[in-house]
Motif scaffolding. Structure first.
Motif, PDB file in Angstrom:
ATOM      1  N   SER A  78      50.568  34.549   5.069  1.00 34.22           N
ATOM      2  CA  SER A  78      49.782  35.784   5.007  1.00 34.22           C
ATOM      3  C   SER A  78      50.662  36.994   5.280  1.00 34.22           C
ATOM      4  N   ARG A 108      44.256  40.082   4.928  1.00 34.35           N
ATOM      5  CA  ARG A 108      44.003  40.955   6.084  1.00 34.35           C
ATOM      6  C   ARG A 108      43.421  40.163   7.244  1.00 34.35           C
ATOM      7  N   PHE A 109      42.546  39.213   6.923  1.00 29.48           N
ATOM      8  CA  PHE A 109      41.922  38.421   7.982  1.00 29.48           C
ATOM      9  C   PHE A 109      42.966  37.599   8.728  1.00 29.48           C
ATOM     10  N   SER A 118      51.726  39.951   2.408  1.00 25.72           N
ATOM     11  CA  SER A 118      51.218  41.307   2.619  1.00 25.72           C
ATOM     12  C   SER A 118      52.223  42.323   2.111  1.00 25.72           C
ATOM     13  N   SER A 141      42.900  39.901  -0.843  1.00 21.26           N
ATOM     14  CA  SER A 141      43.238  40.911   0.153  1.00 21.26           C
ATOM     15  C   SER A 141      42.486  40.691   1.449  1.00 21.26           C
ATOM     16  N   SER A 142      41.211  40.329   1.319  1.00 18.54           N
ATOM     17  CA  SER A 142      40.410  40.069   2.510  1.00 18.54           C
ATOM     18  C   SER A 142      40.978  38.890   3.282  1.00 18.54           C
ATOM     19  N   LYS A 143      41.380  37.844   2.523  1.00 19.55           N
ATOM     20  CA  LYS A 143      41.967  36.675   3.179  1.00 19.55           C
ATOM     21  C   LYS A 143      43.256  37.040   3.894  1.00 19.55           C
ATOM     22  N   ALA A 158      40.079  41.458  -4.229  1.00 19.97           N
ATOM     23  CA  ALA A 158      39.426  41.756  -2.956  1.00 19.97           C
ATOM     24  C   ALA A 158      39.363  40.516  -2.084  1.00 19.97           C
ATOM     25  N   ALA A 159      39.088  39.367  -2.723  1.00 26.69           N
ATOM     26  CA  ALA A 159      39.021  38.130  -1.955  1.00 26.69           C
ATOM     27  C   ALA A 159      40.390  37.787  -1.368  1.00 26.69           C
ATOM     28  N   ARG A 209      37.218  41.531  -7.916  1.00 19.37           N
ATOM     29  CA  ARG A 209      36.633  40.613  -6.941  1.00 19.37           C
ATOM     30  C   ARG A 209      37.668  39.613  -6.444  1.00 19.37           C
TER      31      ARG A 209
END
Length: 762
Positions: free
Chosen positions: A430, A373-374, A434, A369-371, A366-367, A363
């Motif tokens: 970011s 990617r966003f 990455s 990675s989501s941040k 994922a958080a 989790r």
């Protein structure tokens, strides 16, 4: 013309002279009285006879010398220990006795005049020649093809009575061939003796190894008869010596062991079993009981001649150790089974905890990675409103310059600038966090242009804080990412200005250090304590004495991550109250010349209107509106289009090319600003000055997607650069092309029912 040819042989010259003298004498006798001409003829004859006599003596001397030399050569050849023969024009000229008598049955035929081919034929026919290692006919063909000393043939001949000679033939000139016979009987016999001695030694060695092997070994012929065995074979199988004599059959040996109860495996006692397994698999493997308390391994392997080799090993101790170990393993297994039952419960508890931790970790990842990617994917969408707001605030600032609202607008611009810097830092982090391999794009970067750009961007901030910003020029070229190196220098300079009190100084320069260069930013600011120096590069971290200054502590973390990805050294030295120096160490690109920067852009006066026709292509309505307002506020005539087709329609209505094009790179429906620029240039047949504005900061875009004569600005646009750049590109275009307004004017024409712009032919 002479009566005698001096090039003829001496005996021919003498004969010719004798004939001439005789003729003169007869002529003198026939005449009745001796006249003056007859006397002269007689006198010439006497002189000629004297010359002939002298040459005859000289020729006789040459013949004696030649004969003496030949006798000496024959004597020398006879004294040689090797046979030697010289063939002239393929015929035997001279040879010694050893060469002539080498093969007695052909000795009487070896004499001068014998051809080389015939000599080789006689050798082949001789009964004294046993063999040669090289065909004699082929040897003659090889020598016949030779024209100089580069052709040679060597062969070894075996004669009767175990005699050996080496025949070496060499073509020394186009006419001469030399044959040399060297006796090598002693060498051959010595080599043969050494070989036989070596074979005997190897046989003794193999016999010793065979007899002293730890395993029992026995070989059988294809007829199942025993050939040889070692003592260990008899010892392991408890066989008497009389039963393992050469010639004993395998069947007899097996019957003997069965009678003495030495083998209990009935199948192994059958010869057919042996032959079947050996023929099918090539080997036979058995472990069997031997006697009352012994265990042996029997290994049999096929031999190339159809026989087979049998190897036996006594593995009694090994078997007993294995059984003992197995018993101990069984006991230990029982103990472990009981302990395992206790561990299973503990493991299940740990598994449940581990699963909970794994889920929590997934989790969290994922958080993150989501941040990431966003932020990475939304950079364009985030920068669009920032760009629009920046344009509108600049327009509002110009509109309210002489009103009471100006201080409020300036505060608004300051707050917006802080938000813009924070957004840039977040986007940089970011990208650097990455896993994108294109996050950084190393290239050859000239430090001079980069440093000058930073100075131009930050001199206004330095002036507002009353800080003196100085830059020492540098012409070196380094290997780095131009975008992130520029961002790193900007962050260091902004930090230095921000934490330096009014009246202070910020200095940017470079120091050469061998194959590297160190870019340094010095300031006379508040300084950093030693404990803070190790943590100021962390995210959202600031020094204790700088908490009152604006910012959230992301600038140095961007510098740190960029330098780590680019393998640049980053360090800081500081003393509280005295100032700081930040250093970036980079590799110098030797022999590379920095690309020339654009010519200095002269900043226009603020009160000079921007009296140009500007084509703006932007798909975002807010950005388009803000750009139009900002340009019109500076006095420009603006053609605002949201797509390529709309821009072409406006161009058709205008009837002439614009002075400059401002185009967003990413338009709707897959269109780009580069396509809009190329289409406008194609239709107007004019290389209209153009500027592309994009949120994509990648080097790949700048290298492949944008022509070299198009300037590129990143969003949000630095307005302090945009207006001078527009003015400079238009002036440079007009000056370089020498195009007047009359030459640039276009008259619309109709082609195929549609309005088109033929444009200038230049």
């Amino acid at each position: 013309m002479s009566l005698i040819d001096p090039n003829e042989p001496v005996d021919v010259q003498l004969a010719r002279q004798a004939k001439i003298i005789d003729a003169l004498m007869r002529r003198a006798g026939r005449q009745k009285e001796v006249g003056g001409s007859a006397y002269r003829a007689f006198q010439s004859a006497i002189e000629l006879q004297q010359k002939v006599a002298a040459q005859s003596l000289e020729l006789e001397s040459v013949r004696h010398e030649t004969e003496r030399t030949r006798r000496s050569l024959v004597q020398a050849l006879s004294a040689m220990e090797e046979g030697l023969a010289v063939f002239f024009d393929g015929k035997l000229d001279v040879c010694n006795e050893l060469f002539r008598n080498l093969l007695p049955d052909i000795a009487n035929k070896v004499k001068p005049g014998l051809s080389l081919a015939r000599y080789f034929d006689l050798m082949r026919q001789s009964e004294w020649l046993v063999s040669t290692d090289f065909d004699l006919e082929q040897a003659h063909e090889t020598l016949s093809q030779g024209r100089d000393g580069s052709v040679a043939v060597s062969l070894v001949a075996e004669l009767t009575r175990d005699r050996w000679y080496q025949l070496s033939a060499q073509v020394t000139s186009p006419q001469n061939t030399v044959l040399l016979l060297t006796e090598i009987t002693a060498l051959v016999l010595r080599n043969r003796m050494e070989k036989e001695t070596l074979i005997d030694r190897q046989a003794d060695y193999l016999r010793a190894v065979f007899q002293n092997m730890g395993a029992g070994v026995c070989t059988f012929s294809a007829n199942n008869e025993l050939m040889m065995q070692n003592g260990r074979f008899r010892e392991i199988l408890s066989l008497p010596l009389t039963e393992v004599q050469p010639g004993v059959s395998l069947e007899h040996l097996l019957a003997f062991m069965q009678t003495r109860s030495l083998i209990s495996d009935g199948a192994l006692l059958q010869i057919d079993v042996w032959r079947k397994e050996l023929s099918q698999r090539g080997f036979l493997r058995r472990r069997l009981a031997h006697g009352a308390d012994r265990v042996i391994d029997v290994h049999a392997n096929m031999l190339p001649d159809g026989g087979f080799l049998v190897e036996v090993k006594d593995v009694t101790l090994e078997t007993r150790s294995t059984e003992l170990l197995e018993n101990r393993v069984m006991e230990r297994t029982a103990e472990l089974t009981r302990a395992n039952a206790n561990l299973i419960e503990q493991y299940q508890q740990l598994a449940r905890i581990e699963e909970e931790l794994r889920v929590a970790k997934e989790r969290a990842e994922a958080a993150v990675s989501s941040k990431t990617r966003f932020l990475a994917a939304a950079s364009h969408d985030l920068l669009q409103p920032i760009n629009a707001a920046k344009l509108l605030i600049s327009t509002l600032q110009e509109t309210t310059r002489n009103t009471a609202f100006l201080p409020m607008v300036e505060r608004l611009q300051g707050a917006f600038t802080s938000a813009e810097q924070l957004l840039h830092s977040l986007l940089d982090l970011s990208r650097l966090e990455s896993a994108d391999p294109d996050a950084v794009n190393p290239a050859d970067v000239g430090l001079g242009a980069l440093m000058e750009g930073v100075r131009a961007d930050q001199e206004l901030l330095a002036a507002q804080k009353s800080v003196r910003l100085e830059m020492v020029p540098c012409s070196l070229v380094v290997r780095s990412d131009p975008v992130y190196l520029l961002r790193s220098i900007q962050n260091l300079v902004v930090n230095a200005i921000q934490y330096t009190k009014p009246g202070g100084r910020v200095l940017v320069g470079c120091r050469r250090k061998g194959s590297k260069v160190v870019l340094q930013v010095w300031d006379t600011g508040i300084g950093i304590s030693r404990k803070d120096q190790s943590r100021i590069f962390e995210e959202f971290t600031r020094a204790d004495n700088g908490a009152s200054e604006p910012g959230v502590g992301l600038g140095l973390s961007v510098v740190d991550r960029a330098c780590r990805l680019l393998n640049h050294g980053l360090s800081v030295r500081s003393a509280p109250g005295r100032g700081s120096v930040f250093s970036i160490e980079m590799d110098v690109v030797e022999g590379s010349v920095a690309a020339l920067p654009e010519p200095d852009i002269v900043r226009p006066q603020d009160d000079v209107p921007l009296d140009y026709i500007v084509m703006v292509v932007e798909n975002d309505p807010d950005v388009l509106y803000g750009t139009v307002q900002w340009l019109e506020n500076w006095g420009a005539s603006v053609l605002a289009a949201s797509s390529v087709s709309e821009a072409l329609l406006m161009l058709d209505d205008l009837g002439m090319p614009p002075d400059v094009i401002l185009a967003d790179y990413q338009l709707d429906h897959g269109e780009t600003g580069v396509e809009a620029i190329e289409e406008i240039r194609r239709i107007t047949r004019t290389n209209v000055p153009a500027i592309v504005i994009t949120a994509d900061r990648s080097i790949a875009l700048r290298r492949t997607g944008i022509p070299k004569d198009v300037s590129v600005l990143s969003k949000p646009v630095k307005l302090t650069r945009l207006r001078p750049l527009i003015d400079w590109k238009i002036r440079w275009h007009v000056q370089s092309r020498h195009v007047s307004l009359e030459e640039r004017r276009i008259v619309p024409t109709k082609v195929g029912g549609d309005s088109r712009l033929p444009g200038n032919e230049n």
